[in-house]
Design a protein around this motif. Sequence first.
Motif, PDB file in Angstrom:
ATOM      1  N   GLU A  14     -21.628 -24.479  25.387  1.00  0.00           N
ATOM      2  CA  GLU A  14     -20.803 -24.190  26.548  1.00  0.00           C
ATOM      3  C   GLU A  14     -21.509 -23.762  27.830  1.00  0.00           C
ATOM      4  O   GLU A  14     -20.880 -23.891  28.963  1.00  0.00           O
ATOM      5  N   SER A  15     -22.802 -23.404  27.681  1.00  0.00           N
ATOM      6  CA  SER A  15     -23.789 -23.213  28.791  1.00  0.00           C
ATOM      7  C   SER A  15     -24.036 -24.152  29.834  1.00  0.00           C
ATOM      8  O   SER A  15     -24.384 -24.271  30.919  1.00  0.00           O
ATOM      9  N   LEU A  16     -24.184 -25.420  29.091  1.00  0.00           N
ATOM     10  CA  LEU A  16     -24.967 -26.408  29.640  1.00  0.00           C
ATOM     11  C   LEU A  16     -24.091 -27.167  30.902  1.00  0.00           C
ATOM     12  O   LEU A  16     -24.894 -27.166  32.075  1.00  0.00           O
ATOM     13  N   PRO A  17     -22.778 -27.273  30.699  1.00  0.00           N
ATOM     14  CA  PRO A  17     -22.333 -27.628  32.196  1.00  0.00           C
ATOM     15  C   PRO A  17     -22.584 -26.848  33.440  1.00  0.00           C
ATOM     16  O   PRO A  17     -22.930 -27.156  34.643  1.00  0.00           O
ATOM     17  N   GLU A  18     -22.464 -25.542  33.235  1.00  0.00           N
ATOM     18  CA  GLU A  18     -22.594 -24.698  34.127  1.00  0.00           C
ATOM     19  C   GLU A  18     -24.074 -24.450  34.527  1.00  0.00           C
ATOM     20  O   GLU A  18     -24.241 -24.564  35.756  1.00  0.00           O
ATOM     21  N   SER A  46     -21.686 -29.446  19.583  1.00  0.00           N
ATOM     22  CA  SER A  46     -21.283 -30.845  20.517  1.00  0.00           C
ATOM     23  C   SER A  46     -22.505 -30.924  21.768  1.00  0.00           C
ATOM     24  O   SER A  46     -22.046 -31.390  22.557  1.00  0.00           O
ATOM     25  N   SER A  47     -23.476 -29.936  21.579  1.00  0.00           N
ATOM     26  CA  SER A  47     -24.207 -29.997  22.732  1.00  0.00           C
ATOM     27  C   SER A  47     -24.716 -31.667  23.164  1.00  0.00           C
ATOM     28  O   SER A  47     -24.770 -31.663  24.394  1.00  0.00           O
ATOM     29  N   TRP A  48     -25.150 -32.188  22.222  1.00  0.00           N
ATOM     30  CA  TRP A  48     -25.406 -33.657  22.613  1.00  0.00           C
ATOM     31  C   TRP A  48     -24.605 -34.441  23.502  1.00  0.00           C
ATOM     32  O   TRP A  48     -24.938 -35.065  24.368  1.00  0.00           O
ATOM     33  N   LYS A  49     -23.233 -34.206  22.905  1.00  0.00           N
ATOM     34  CA  LYS A  49     -22.001 -34.963  23.803  1.00  0.00           C
ATOM     35  C   LYS A  49     -22.088 -34.375  25.139  1.00  0.00           C
ATOM     36  O   LYS A  49     -22.048 -35.226  25.942  1.00  0.00           O
ATOM     37  N   VAL A  50     -22.287 -33.252  25.361  1.00  0.00           N
ATOM     38  CA  VAL A  50     -22.226 -32.726  26.623  1.00  0.00           C
ATOM     39  C   VAL A  50     -23.345 -33.314  27.414  1.00  0.00           C
ATOM     40  O   VAL A  50     -23.248 -33.760  28.595  1.00  0.00           O
ATOM     41  N   ASP A  92     -34.422 -21.330  29.759  1.00  0.00           N
ATOM     42  CA  ASP A  92     -33.628 -21.198  28.453  1.00  0.00           C
ATOM     43  C   ASP A  92     -32.439 -21.874  28.972  1.00  0.00           C
ATOM     44  O   ASP A  92     -31.891 -21.792  30.164  1.00  0.00           O
ATOM     45  N   ALA A  93     -31.781 -22.400  27.809  1.00  0.00           N
ATOM     46  CA  ALA A  93     -30.454 -22.844  28.456  1.00  0.00           C
ATOM     47  C   ALA A  93     -29.246 -21.875  28.311  1.00  0.00           C
ATOM     48  O   ALA A  93     -28.003 -22.231  28.576  1.00  0.00           O
ATOM     49  N   ASP A  94     -29.473 -20.672  27.985  1.00  0.00           N
ATOM     50  CA  ASP A  94     -28.298 -19.846  27.606  1.00  0.00           C
ATOM     51  C   ASP A  94     -28.112 -18.963  29.066  1.00  0.00           C
ATOM     52  O   ASP A  94     -27.288 -18.299  28.815  1.00  0.00           O
TER      53      ASP A  94
END
Length: 314
Positions: A14-18, A46-50, A92-94
């Motif tokens: 959830e965090s990655l695109p942001e 699905s982190s890798w997909k993102v 961090d990714a969060d």
Amino acid sequence: MDISVVIPLYNEEESLPELAAWIERVMHKQGYSYEIVMVDDGSSDSSWKVIENLAQSSDHVRGICFRRNYGKSAALYCGFEAAQGDTVITMDADLQDSPDEIPALHKMIAEGYDMVSGWKRKRYDPISKTLPSKLFNATARVATGIKLHDFNCGLKAYRRKVVKSIEVYGEMHRYIPVLARQAGFHKIGEKEVEHRARKYGKTKFGFSRFINGYLDLLTVIFISKFGKSPMHFFGTVGSLMFIIGLMLVAGLGAYKLYCLSNKIPAVLVTDNPYFYIALTVMLIGSQLFLTGFLGELVTRNSGERNTYLIDRTV
Ligand code: UDP
Ligand code: MG
């Protein structure tokens, strides 16, 4: 390239695109040339997909995907290997670390720091985490002599040379400042950074973080002091114990002889508690001594034996 942002992540879809959008915003505003290296530590969501999607829509995003979950240190290690920027920033990714801190951190590196560690002065974490963390940092400060308030802050900046010279393994990501100093980088700075509450998902480290953290601290101190000469530690302690035992035995023997020659009724040596203390101490002492020898044999035969960091040659 000016900056590489290395992001270790485990189930943070959830965090990655942001996060990526925010970093790109900051970078464009400052006009840096940059890359974002996302290291997927074997996520099961699905982190890798993102990441694939992000990499497709932006030339700046690169991804590395582990087959399984190896841990934050492993992710950082591979991110460091891949990084090409002059300054390497980890976060961090969060979304707990703010990309708005990047310009100031980069500036400190450009001004001459080898490494700058973030300090989450005001933290948005539960007290069950902040309190042990305070204790842990105080211990690490005393034990290592490095004056940082927040060793384990995910947001840090490094000169490229630093990350290429250190090997983060196991769970040593908590002690990167110590590893950096061991590698000969002494200009370690600190900067207060903004910290935020975790927006999505939950923390990936349970209570074991505290136990492992302390054990790793001991390891880091031991390795840095005696890693290349274990006998200096085990040999000293072992010999000391052995000598104490020997002196006790000698004392007991002398006392026995004294009693005999003066016809004083004496207790049996084996009835004297000191006899057992002497025995134990001598046994433990020789064990430690042997451990030292074994340690030496291991280091003699390890690949580490003649690895030195050479700065320059002409
Ligand atoms: N992380 C990782 N591998 C792991 C555990 C965590 O890459 O095995 C990442 C995680 O996705 C996050 C960072 O390390 O980007 C810090 O983790 P977390 O936020 O759970 O730690 P905390 O903030 O509770 O100290
Ligand atoms: Mg976090």
